[in-house]
Design a protein around this motif. Sequence first.
Motif, PDB file in Angstrom:
ATOM      1  N   PHE A  49      -0.692  -0.624  67.230  1.00 43.39           N
ATOM      2  CA  PHE A  49      -0.868  -2.046  67.486  1.00 43.39           C
ATOM      3  C   PHE A  49      -0.778  -2.314  68.996  1.00 43.39           C
ATOM      4  O   PHE A  49       0.170  -1.880  69.657  1.00 43.39           O
ATOM      5  CB  PHE A  49       0.203  -2.867  66.769  1.00 43.39           C
ATOM      6  N   THR A  50      -1.752  -3.031  69.516  1.00 45.93           N
ATOM      7  CA  THR A  50      -1.739  -3.420  70.933  1.00 45.93           C
ATOM      8  C   THR A  50      -1.579  -4.923  71.113  1.00 45.93           C
ATOM      9  O   THR A  50      -1.128  -5.378  72.162  1.00 45.93           O
ATOM     10  CB  THR A  50      -3.044  -2.976  71.625  1.00 45.93           C
ATOM     11  N   THR A  51      -1.964  -5.689  70.085  1.00 48.72           N
ATOM     12  CA  THR A  51      -1.839  -7.147  70.133  1.00 48.72           C
ATOM     13  C   THR A  51      -1.436  -7.655  68.759  1.00 48.72           C
ATOM     14  O   THR A  51      -2.010  -7.240  67.749  1.00 48.72           O
ATOM     15  CB  THR A  51      -3.165  -7.812  70.548  1.00 48.72           C
ATOM     16  N   LYS A 104      -4.656 -13.182  65.323  1.00 46.07           N
ATOM     17  CA  LYS A 104      -5.267 -12.099  66.101  1.00 46.07           C
ATOM     18  C   LYS A 104      -4.459 -10.808  65.987  1.00 46.07           C
ATOM     19  O   LYS A 104      -3.237 -10.809  66.048  1.00 46.07           O
ATOM     20  CB  LYS A 104      -5.373 -12.497  67.577  1.00 46.07           C
ATOM     21  N   ILE A 105      -5.202  -9.703  65.844  1.00 48.88           N
ATOM     22  CA  ILE A 105      -4.608  -8.360  65.781  1.00 48.88           C
ATOM     23  C   ILE A 105      -5.450  -7.441  66.654  1.00 48.88           C
ATOM     24  O   ILE A 105      -6.677  -7.430  66.560  1.00 48.88           O
ATOM     25  CB  ILE A 105      -4.567  -7.814  64.342  1.00 48.88           C
ATOM     26  N   LEU A 159      -8.873 -14.141  63.107  1.00 41.03           N
ATOM     27  CA  LEU A 159      -8.862 -14.836  61.818  1.00 41.03           C
ATOM     28  C   LEU A 159      -8.927 -16.338  62.073  1.00 41.03           C
ATOM     29  O   LEU A 159      -8.060 -16.899  62.755  1.00 41.03           O
ATOM     30  CB  LEU A 159      -7.593 -14.480  61.041  1.00 41.03           C
ATOM     31  N   GLU A 160      -9.950 -16.988  61.502  1.00 42.29           N
ATOM     32  CA  GLU A 160     -10.135 -18.426  61.711  1.00 42.29           C
ATOM     33  C   GLU A 160     -10.386 -19.109  60.372  1.00 42.29           C
ATOM     34  O   GLU A 160     -11.290 -18.711  59.619  1.00 42.29           O
ATOM     35  CB  GLU A 160     -11.291 -18.689  62.659  1.00 42.29           C
ATOM     36  N   LYS A 220     -13.398 -11.840  61.872  1.00 37.47           N
ATOM     37  CA  LYS A 220     -14.362 -11.214  62.779  1.00 37.47           C
ATOM     38  C   LYS A 220     -13.726  -9.964  63.390  1.00 37.47           C
ATOM     39  O   LYS A 220     -12.605 -10.014  63.883  1.00 37.47           O
ATOM     40  CB  LYS A 220     -14.775 -12.186  63.878  1.00 37.47           C
ATOM     41  N   LEU A 221     -14.460  -8.889  63.312  1.00 40.33           N
ATOM     42  CA  LEU A 221     -13.973  -7.613  63.836  1.00 40.33           C
ATOM     43  C   LEU A 221     -14.928  -7.082  64.890  1.00 40.33           C
ATOM     44  O   LEU A 221     -16.144  -7.046  64.680  1.00 40.33           O
ATOM     45  CB  LEU A 221     -13.828  -6.591  62.707  1.00 40.33           C
ATOM     46  N   ILE A 222     -14.389  -6.687  66.021  1.00 41.53           N
ATOM     47  CA  ILE A 222     -15.157  -5.998  67.062  1.00 41.53           C
ATOM     48  C   ILE A 222     -14.458  -4.677  67.336  1.00 41.53           C
ATOM     49  O   ILE A 222     -13.256  -4.641  67.612  1.00 41.53           O
ATOM     50  CB  ILE A 222     -15.233  -6.821  68.361  1.00 41.53           C
TER      51      ILE A 222
END
Length: 361
Positions: free
Chosen positions: A279-281, A287-288, A309-310, A320-322
């Motif tokens: 985990f970085t965020t 937000k993850i 996540l919205e 949404k994943l990037i």
Amino acid sequence: MAKAGEGDERWIVDDLGSQGTNVNSWHWQEKDVLPWAKQRLQELLGSLTVRDDNSGSTLSTGSSVSVTGDAIINNRKRKLIPSYELEVKGTWKGSTKDGSSAEGTFTMPYIADENADEDPELKAAVMDDSKSAQQLRELFLSQGRQLVHERVRGFVKEVQAGGPSARRLQEEPPGNGAAAEAPGAGSQAAAAFREEELARQKAAAAAAKKVAEEKQRAQDRAPTATIELSERFYARPGDLYECFTNPGRVQAFSQSPAQVEPRVGGTFSIYGGSVEAKFTTLEPPSKIGMDWRFKNWPDNTTSKVTITLEEVQDGVTVLKLIQKGIPKEDRYGNSEIVDNTTHGWKNQIFHRIRAVFGFGL
């Protein structure tokens, strides 16, 4: 030659005792250098520090080093013949980037003159079986091993040079046909060795840094890909957030062993270790961020995953994943890695979350 008390007294040889002189070190001499060996190995192996810039881990050896065995230097005709069999034991402790700490021990069971041209066996153990402890043990056995063996090679070199004073055990007296060794030669030799050892350490550190930099440049130059995914779920953002941060929920949808430490720097591992992430965020519930890789990716290759996540309408959340930095090939040369990653997110994670928790639309 007559026995003492018999024959011509001019040919009688009595024990010279303290008045005798071993000219040119002709006779066999032995010197016990175990006390020196203990002190020297403690100086060389105590308080060593190893740092891994890539993982952020660091460890150091304890200042107390135990040395047992025998160490003798023989001198015959001014020829030095070292004979030693030693066992060395010590301790180490360290910490990882996330603040976890661990302690352990190291042992070299056999340092001997018969294997002076080989690096001795080095063993390391940990006090517990935690993941951080195992990581630090591996660091000790990789980077630490090189440093320990350099120090042991230096010790062997000193023993072969004469041990405590790094000079001949028996100096020839003036006028016997050979020049006596100059006062202070031992300390000069020891100083020269320390300078040589320091130069080797600097060269080794520079070489390791160069290798790490070249590896990083190669990784930066390697072709990578980015995927972007958008999924809708009938759930609140907090519900989905827990699907990635709550160990029970992760094991529920993956139906496999998982390790989840919901903190920055914590581990996220699913499907028995097939996925390795950190985990970085963590910004609940929206937000993850993760450093993410699959086990079959090339070594030292990670991608950056960002999940947002919205809640676009009441009870409906868009995920949404990037994912950036996906290698084009795995370690075996397979080129379907981007497609496999995309399908993995959709089928092995998103579909299972919908099915297990009833978040489908």
